[in-house]
Write an enzyme that holds these catalytic residues in place. Structure first.
Site, short mmCIF file in Angstrom:
data_model
loop_
_atom_site.label_atom_id
_atom_site.label_comp_id
_atom_site.label_asym_id
_atom_site.label_seq_id
_atom_site.Cartn_x
_atom_site.Cartn_y
_atom_site.Cartn_z
N SER A 106 3.21 3.73 10.03
CA SER A 106 3.28 5.16 9.17
C SER A 106 2.15 5.85 9.21
O SER A 106 2.00 6.62 10.50
CB SER A 106 3.51 4.44 7.62
OG SER A 106 4.00 5.42 6.77
N ASP A 156 15.58 5.76 7.28
CA ASP A 156 14.18 5.92 6.92
C ASP A 156 14.16 7.26 5.84
O ASP A 156 14.64 8.36 6.50
CB ASP A 156 13.17 6.09 8.04
CG ASP A 156 11.76 6.00 7.50
OD1 ASP A 156 11.43 6.53 6.33
OD2 ASP A 156 10.89 5.71 8.28
N HIS A 187 11.89 2.55 5.83
CA HIS A 187 10.82 2.69 6.24
C HIS A 187 10.01 1.22 6.43
O HIS A 187 8.92 1.31 7.35
CB HIS A 187 9.84 3.32 5.15
CG HIS A 187 8.69 3.88 5.72
ND1 HIS A 187 8.61 5.02 6.79
CD2 HIS A 187 7.35 3.94 5.10
CE1 HIS A 187 7.26 5.30 7.08
NE2 HIS A 187 6.70 4.62 5.96
#
Length: 214
Positions: A106, A156, A187
């Protein structure tokens, strides 16, 4: 002189020549990806810095103005800071710079992508998990010889698949060898993609003994 290391970090020595540069996501810290790194390569050295930006009490590697909207000036500064830390740590701990692999999740994957685009000589191999385009460079860097594995989630809600695909195209257009895979996930990471990332890494480090997930 021993270089000064500007990031709080964890350093876990390994028994192979490889080093995994572990870059955590928003809300994580220098401990978040240690277990994942050890799964990816049980023999690698682990180098895991802590992001220096606070967002509502959560650690990050650079500032953002809103979800998916980055502070570009801060991103440039923090990218250079982390790139310099990586080089200094390689000198301090006598690491092989050619065998440093960024493993980012991320926010950590985004700053790893930013280093690839802004400081291409620092990183030549990366595993980017849930990454997006950090910025559009005016001129593409020379990433010939760089090898990058990208893992995205089809569902996501934070990083749309199209944005991750644009990142893969951008890095590929700069000359990198890019493998992009998308999984039935949001995610959060899946065991399947980590198995595939591990196999990909083993193909590039064939002399290192890697165990399997499961």
């Amino acid at each position: 002189m021993i270089p000064d290391l500007s990031f709080i970090h964890r350093f876990v020595p390994g028994s192979s020549e490889g080093t995994l540069l572990l870059l955590h996501g928003t809300g994580g810290d220098e401990n978040q990806l240690l277990a994942l790194g050890r799964e990816l390569d049980p023999k690698a050295t682990l180098l895991s810095p802590r992001g220096q930006v606070q967002e509502n009490g959560s650690l990050r590697f650079f500032r953002r103005l809103a979800e998916g909207v980055f502070d570009m000036d801060d991103l440039e500064e923090r990218t250079n800071d982390l790139a310099d830390f990586t080089l200094a740590a390689a000198e301090r701990y006598t690491l092989n710079p050619a065998r440093i692999v960024a493993v980012g999740y991320s926010n950590g994957a985004n700053i790893a992508a930013s280093i690839l685009l802004r400081r291409p000589k620092v990183l030549r191999t990366a595993i980017l998990l849930r990454a997006m385009v950090p910025f559009m460079p005016e001129t593409l860097p020379d990433l010939r010889g760089a090898q990058i594995w990208i893992g995205g989630g089809k569902q996501d809600a934070i990083i749309p698949r199209a944005n991750t695909e644009r990142l893969a195209e951008l890095l590929s257009g700069a000359g990198a060898e890019v493998t992009a895979r998308f999984f039935d996930a949001g995610h959060a990471l899946t065991n399947t993609e980590l198995v595939l990332a591990q196999r990909w890494l083993k193909e590039r480090w064939p002399n290192d003994s890697l165990t399997n997930f499961g």
